[in-house]
Scaffold this motif. Structure first.
Motif, PDB file in Angstrom:
ATOM      1  N   ALA A  93       0.641  -1.183  -0.074  1.00 49.95           N
ATOM      2  CA  ALA A  93       0.006  -0.209  -0.058  1.00 49.95           C
ATOM      3  C   ALA A  93       0.863   1.008   0.064  1.00 49.95           C
ATOM      4  N   GLY A  94       0.385   2.081  -0.505  1.00 47.79           N
ATOM      5  CA  GLY A  94       0.841   3.672  -0.525  1.00 47.79           C
ATOM      6  C   GLY A  94       0.707   4.294  -1.915  1.00 47.79           C
ATOM      7  N   THR A  95       1.492   5.624  -1.920  1.00 51.99           N
ATOM      8  CA  THR A  95       1.265   6.311  -2.984  1.00 51.99           C
ATOM      9  C   THR A  95       2.873   6.592  -3.750  1.00 51.99           C
ATOM     10  N   ILE A  96       2.788   6.461  -4.949  1.00 55.45           N
ATOM     11  CA  ILE A  96       3.915   6.992  -5.810  1.00 55.45           C
ATOM     12  C   ILE A  96       3.764   7.985  -6.802  1.00 55.45           C
ATOM     13  N   ARG A  97       4.572   9.071  -6.632  1.00 49.62           N
ATOM     14  CA  ARG A  97       4.402  10.150  -7.613  1.00 49.62           C
ATOM     15  C   ARG A  97       5.544  10.232  -8.694  1.00 49.62           C
ATOM     16  N   LEU A  98       5.149  10.112  -9.852  1.00 48.96           N
ATOM     17  CA  LEU A  98       6.208  10.074 -11.140  1.00 48.96           C
ATOM     18  C   LEU A  98       5.921  10.820 -12.143  1.00 48.96           C
ATOM     19  N   THR A  99       6.983  11.316 -12.613  1.00 47.90           N
ATOM     20  CA  THR A  99       7.108  12.210 -13.772  1.00 47.90           C
ATOM     21  C   THR A  99       7.800  11.412 -15.078  1.00 47.90           C
ATOM     22  N   ALA A 100       7.229  11.741 -16.323  1.00 46.94           N
ATOM     23  CA  ALA A 100       7.787  11.263 -17.581  1.00 46.94           C
ATOM     24  C   ALA A 100       7.450  12.115 -18.713  1.00 46.94           C
ATOM     25  N   SER A 101       7.937  11.619 -19.655  1.00 51.45           N
ATOM     26  CA  SER A 101       7.863  12.332 -20.901  1.00 51.45           C
ATOM     27  C   SER A 101       6.377  11.470 -21.542  1.00 51.45           C
ATOM     28  N   GLU A 102       5.795  12.028 -22.608  1.00 45.15           N
ATOM     29  CA  GLU A 102       4.628  11.488 -23.150  1.00 45.15           C
ATOM     30  C   GLU A 102       5.019  10.170 -23.599  1.00 45.15           C
ATOM     31  N   HIS A 103       5.947  10.207 -24.370  1.00 50.97           N
ATOM     32  CA  HIS A 103       6.327   8.719 -25.033  1.00 50.97           C
ATOM     33  C   HIS A 103       6.651   7.724 -23.932  1.00 50.97           C
ATOM     34  N   ALA A 104       7.572   7.941 -23.030  1.00 50.70           N
ATOM     35  CA  ALA A 104       7.874   7.235 -22.056  1.00 50.70           C
ATOM     36  C   ALA A 104       6.729   6.589 -21.031  1.00 50.70           C
ATOM     37  N   ALA A 105       5.701   7.481 -20.843  1.00 51.95           N
ATOM     38  CA  ALA A 105       4.650   7.161 -20.159  1.00 51.95           C
ATOM     39  C   ALA A 105       3.685   6.167 -20.908  1.00 51.95           C
ATOM     40  N   ARG A 106       3.719   6.456 -22.152  1.00 49.82           N
ATOM     41  CA  ARG A 106       2.600   5.429 -22.914  1.00 49.82           C
ATOM     42  C   ARG A 106       3.491   4.058 -23.290  1.00 49.82           C
ATOM     43  N   THR A 107       4.660   4.061 -23.587  1.00 46.18           N
ATOM     44  CA  THR A 107       5.582   2.994 -24.347  1.00 46.18           C
ATOM     45  C   THR A 107       6.047   2.203 -22.739  1.00 46.18           C
ATOM     46  N   ILE A 108       6.457   2.661 -21.854  1.00 43.36           N
ATOM     47  CA  ILE A 108       7.165   2.077 -20.584  1.00 43.36           C
ATOM     48  C   ILE A 108       6.330   1.882 -19.449  1.00 43.36           C
ATOM     49  N   LEU A 109       6.024   3.090 -18.844  1.00 45.97           N
ATOM     50  CA  LEU A 109       5.254   3.187 -17.812  1.00 45.97           C
ATOM     51  C   LEU A 109       3.879   2.594 -17.665  1.00 45.97           C
ATOM     52  N   TRP A 110       2.981   3.103 -18.654  1.00 44.40           N
ATOM     53  CA  TRP A 110       1.415   2.728 -18.527  1.00 44.40           C
ATOM     54  C   TRP A 110       1.213   1.170 -18.610  1.00 44.40           C
ATOM     55  N   PRO A 111       2.082   0.514 -19.356  1.00 41.05           N
ATOM     56  CA  PRO A 111       1.644  -1.165 -19.303  1.00 41.05           C
ATOM     57  C   PRO A 111       1.884  -1.604 -17.882  1.00 41.05           C
ATOM     58  N   VAL A 112       3.077  -1.165 -17.323  1.00 42.35           N
ATOM     59  CA  VAL A 112       3.335  -1.767 -16.076  1.00 42.35           C
ATOM     60  C   VAL A 112       2.297  -1.016 -14.813  1.00 42.35           C
ATOM     61  N   ILE A 113       1.858   0.242 -14.970  1.00 38.74           N
ATOM     62  CA  ILE A 113       1.259   0.796 -13.860  1.00 38.74           C
ATOM     63  C   ILE A 113      -0.411   0.034 -14.106  1.00 38.74           C
ATOM     64  N   ASP A 114      -0.782  -0.118 -15.120  1.00 35.35           N
ATOM     65  CA  ASP A 114      -1.909  -0.856 -15.570  1.00 35.35           C
ATOM     66  C   ASP A 114      -2.052  -2.171 -14.818  1.00 35.35           C
ATOM     67  N   GLN A 115      -1.121  -2.846 -14.761  1.00 37.10           N
ATOM     68  CA  GLN A 115      -1.241  -4.238 -14.220  1.00 37.10           C
ATOM     69  C   GLN A 115      -1.060  -4.387 -12.701  1.00 37.10           C
ATOM     70  N   LEU A 116      -0.158  -3.256 -12.633  1.00 39.05           N
ATOM     71  CA  LEU A 116       0.279  -3.131 -11.061  1.00 39.05           C
ATOM     72  C   LEU A 116      -0.939  -2.724 -10.173  1.00 39.05           C
ATOM     73  N   THR A 117      -1.502  -1.864 -10.568  1.00 33.72           N
ATOM     74  CA  THR A 117      -2.883  -1.150 -10.122  1.00 33.72           C
ATOM     75  C   THR A 117      -4.011  -2.351 -10.028  1.00 33.72           C
ATOM     76  N   ARG A 118      -4.024  -3.066 -10.878  1.00 31.46           N
ATOM     77  CA  ARG A 118      -5.101  -4.176 -10.999  1.00 31.46           C
ATOM     78  C   ARG A 118      -4.731  -5.359  -9.918  1.00 31.46           C
ATOM     79  N   ASP A 119      -3.412  -5.454  -9.712  1.00 29.26           N
ATOM     80  CA  ASP A 119      -3.020  -6.459  -8.785  1.00 29.26           C
ATOM     81  C   ASP A 119      -2.887  -5.899  -7.363  1.00 29.26           C
ATOM     82  N   ASN A 120      -2.827  -4.726  -7.083  1.00 28.19           N
ATOM     83  CA  ASN A 120      -2.649  -4.269  -5.781  1.00 28.19           C
ATOM     84  C   ASN A 120      -3.587  -3.070  -5.462  1.00 28.19           C
ATOM     85  N   PRO A 121      -4.817  -3.357  -5.143  1.00 31.45           N
ATOM     86  CA  PRO A 121      -5.748  -2.285  -5.001  1.00 31.45           C
ATOM     87  C   PRO A 121      -5.424  -1.172  -4.059  1.00 31.45           C
ATOM     88  N   ASP A 122      -4.510  -1.443  -3.149  1.00 34.45           N
ATOM     89  CA  ASP A 122      -3.961  -0.504  -2.087  1.00 34.45           C
ATOM     90  C   ASP A 122      -3.114   0.552  -2.560  1.00 34.45           C
TER      91      ASP A 122
END
Length: 297
Positions: A93-122
């Protein structure tokens, strides 16, 4: 130090960050009069003036700046210690604040964030899109994602993506009217689609490399844009030559709506890295994100 002093010190930092009693009080969820009273009491206890107040803004005095230099690392250390206690929870549980370029967010971060938040609701993740290199310490981010070649030396950097390549592209209709450029310098005779950074307002200088020779070119044209999708659309429509990453234009190259030039001048370069302050103690949630990004690399 009395127990109320820690609260007053946190309030002091909020006033400094917001440069306004009104905004700081709203951020803290207290009344402006209560905040003003707390600051007066803190100054009286220390026997020092910490804030210069005007009708338009609030700024720290020299003594206030010295206090800020002491407080920020101390409170950050306390915060990291508190966050580390979450490892004793049964679920992350907890909060993470991240900053990224649009390209990095779409290609690298979002696929991981999508799955991580599904698996860890807190888990809560705040992702802010910014094109420039952000001071994550000053802006209170846990981490940022940028190209490895642009990172500050005092940051811990972990590679989370493959090498990248740029592509110089234009529509077939454009090249029926213009000759194919043989070197980057030939772009001076072409209409190019410029990219402007949102963060600092500067135009991106096109960077090339061949056999160890590096060339930086300032291009010109009718259009200046700050979105990759619009640059691709403009290039497909024949408005000029665009300069984007290979993956952004792969579909257009495959279907023939864009063709590639100067391919031999676009060598691979260091890809995306997650960077964070060297003095930061990673929380369990941050470690979970980092491991997920490494596994996807």
């Amino acid at each position: 130090m009395q127990k109320d002093d820690l609260g007053s010190l946190a309030m002091f930092l909020a006033v400094v960050d917001e440069r306004s009693f009104t905004r700081a009080a709203a951020k803290l969820g207290i009344s402006q009069s209560a905040l003003s009273h707390a600051m007066r009491r803190l100054e009286e206890k220390l026997g020092l003036r910490l804030l210069n107040r005007t009708t338009r803004s609030v700024a720290p005095t020299d003594a206030g700046n010295r206090l800020i230099e002491t407080l920020r690392p101390a409170l950050a250390d306390i915060d990291s210690k508190l966050i580390s206690l979450t490892q004793y929870r049964e679920r992350p549980a907890g909060t993470i604040r991240l900053t990224a370029s649009e390209h990095a967010a779409r290609t690298i971060l979002w696929p991981v964030i999508d799955q991580l938040t599904r698996d860890n609701p807190d888990i809560k993740i705040e992702l802010n899109i910014e094109s420039g290199l952000t001071d994550i310490v000053a802006e209170q981010y846990d981490a940022g994602v940028r190209l490895g070649e642009r990172l500050a030396k005092d940051m811990i950097a972990v590679r989370i993506g493959p090498p990248l390549r740029m592509a110089v592209v234009g529509a077939p209709s454009y090249f029926t009217r213009r000759s194919i450029p043989a070197t980057p310098h030939d772009l001076a005779q072409h209409t190019c689609i410029n990219y402007r950074f949102v963060s600092n307002g500067g135009l991106y200088i096109w960077e090339f490399e061949k056999a160890g020779r590096e060339v930086r070119i300032k291009v010109d044209g009718q259009l200046v844009l700050n979105r990759a999708d619009l640059m691709i659309e403009a290039a497909v429509a024949g408005h000029g030559i665009a300069f984007l990453t290979e993956d952004q234009v792969s579909d257009a190259l495959a279907n023939g709506t864009l063709i590639r030039v100067l391919d031999d001048w676009c060598e691979p370069f260091d890809g995306y890295h997650l960077y964070y302050a060297s003095r930061r103690q990673p929380s369990p949630v941050f470690t979970l994100l980092l491991e997920a990004l490494r596994a996807r690399k």
